[in-house]
Design an enzyme around this catalytic site. Structure first.
Site, PDB file in Angstrom:
ATOM      1  CB  THR A 114      -7.792   5.927   5.787  1.00 58.92           C
ATOM      2  OG1 THR A 114      -8.306   6.992   6.590  1.00 58.92           O
ATOM      3  CG2 THR A 114      -8.680   4.702   5.974  1.00 58.92           C
ATOM      4  CB  SER A 127      -3.367  -2.218   5.141  1.00 61.46           C
ATOM      5  OG  SER A 127      -2.920  -1.994   3.821  1.00 61.46           O
ATOM      6  CG  ASP A 169      -5.832   2.873  -3.610  1.00 58.91           C
ATOM      7  OD1 ASP A 169      -5.663   1.916  -2.846  1.00 58.91           O
ATOM      8  OD2 ASP A 169      -6.657   3.783  -3.393  1.00 58.91           O
ATOM      9  CD  GLU A 195      -7.660   8.547   2.323  1.00 58.61           C
ATOM     10  OE1 GLU A 195      -7.399   7.509   2.934  1.00 58.61           O
ATOM     11  OE2 GLU A 195      -7.760   8.593   1.091  1.00 58.61           O
ATOM     12  CE  LYS A 223      -0.820  -0.288  -2.598  1.00 59.92           C
ATOM     13  NZ  LYS A 223      -1.026   0.431  -1.366  1.00 59.92           N
TER      14      LYS A 223
HETATM   15  C1  5RP Z   1      -7.983   4.839   1.661  1.00 59.60           C
HETATM   16  C2  5RP Z   1      -6.789   5.103   0.831  1.00 59.60           C
HETATM   17  C3  5RP Z   1      -5.558   4.309   1.115  1.00 59.60           C
HETATM   18  O1  5RP Z   1      -4.513   5.173   1.383  1.00 59.60           O
HETATM   19  C4  5RP Z   1      -5.233   3.463  -0.085  1.00 59.60           C
HETATM   20  O2  5RP Z   1      -6.378   2.692  -0.418  1.00 59.60           O
HETATM   21  C5  5RP Z   1      -4.048   2.533   0.202  1.00 59.60           C
HETATM   22  O3  5RP Z   1      -4.422   1.597   1.161  1.00 59.60           O
HETATM   23  P1  5RP Z   1      -3.451   0.448   1.652  1.00 59.60           P
HETATM   24  O4  5RP Z   1      -2.369   1.094   2.431  1.00 59.60           O
HETATM   25  O5  5RP Z   1      -4.346  -0.432   2.501  1.00 59.60           O
HETATM   26  O6  5RP Z   1      -2.938  -0.274   0.432  1.00 59.60           O
HETATM   27  O7  5RP Z   1      -6.771   5.921  -0.051  1.00 59.60           O
HETATM   28  O8  5RP Z   1      -9.104   5.543   1.218  1.00 59.60           O
END
Ligand code: 5RP
Length: 229
Positions: free
Chosen positions: A34, A36, A90, A109, A127
């Site tokens: 999940t 972007s 993140d 997840e 990240k």
């Molecule tokens: C969602 C997540 C996402 O993988 C994480 O927040 C990274 O998101 P993005 O690709 O939007 O930076 O753990 O619950």
């Protein structure tokens, strides 16, 4: 590694989303995370959708995007072990441990990651961290336990705040709440995850150490870097 100077963060996400296609096994259901970055992967997956039966999804949002592309979504209970799970993070450390849950999907997840043989993390280089803990740690909790769990984090030196959406507590796909915890340095992610997961009322802590990444496709100014753990 091909040089790709001056790409935006969004372009880096597109790049790693497309690069993850190489890990999709033709004829096999793929696990889908999940966020972007994963959205870029889902869009790329649509270009090879005829090669796979479908996906197991980690959130309502990803399910909607997959189905919007005409990709079948299977319930996790309908299928056995998956070959590959593709998801963002993140934070990710040099051992492949991650903090996840910025999109509030951490519980599903972790479930799909646990059902998969290989976790492919797709992330832009912002990240990549030496030690987990700068990004506020998401924790899914049963609402009646939220304040006690916040006090337990305070005893560890953390500050937990309830995540809000439109002024109200955010409600996850599982009908629960999210605490975001700052002030922690997670130097032993495996032990930390085991310890916190034992707290009554805590559904899932956003440290992914037991379900760490096997591969990270990291979008950098110099192109996609593949890190294996
Ligand atoms: C969602 C997540 C996402 O993988 C994480 O927040 C990274 O998101 P993005 O690709 O939007 O930076 O753990 O619950």
């Amino acid at each position: 590694m091909n040089s790709t100077p001056s790409l935006t963060q969004d372009e880096l996400k597109t790049l790693v989303g497309q690069a993850a296609l190489q890990y999709v096994v033709p004829g096999q259901i793929v696990g889908v995370g999940t966020g972007s970055t994963v959205n870029k992967f889902i869009d790329a997956l649509a270009t090879i959708k005829d090669q796979i039966p479908g996906a197991v999804s980690s959130s309502v949002a990803s399910t909607e995007r997959l189905r919007g592309h005409g990709i079948a979504v299977f319930d996790a209970n309908e299928v056995g072990e998956l070959a590959v799970y593709v998801d963002g993070a993140d934070e990710i450390d040099p051992q492949g441990h991650m903090v996840k849950g910025g999109g509030a999907a951490l519980t599903r997840e972790k479930i799909v990651a646990a059902q998969s043989r290989c976790f492919v993390c797709i992330a832009d280089e912002s990240k990549w961290v030496p030690v987990l803990g700068t990004f506020p740690l998401p924790v899914e909790v049963i609402p009646m336990a939220a304040q006690r769990i916040a006090r337990q984090f305070a005893a560890l030196g953390g500050q937990a705040i309830l995540r809000l959406k439109d002024g109200q507590p955010l409600v996850t796909d599982n009908g629960q709440h999210i605490l975001d915890v700052t002030g922690l340095q997670i130097t032993d992610p495996l032990a930390f995850e085991s310890q916190i997961n034992n707290w009554p009322g805590l559904v899932t802590v956003g440290v992914f150490a037991h379900q760490k990444a096997h591969v990270c496709l990291l979008g950098t100014a110099a192109g996609v870097k593949t890190v294996e753990f």
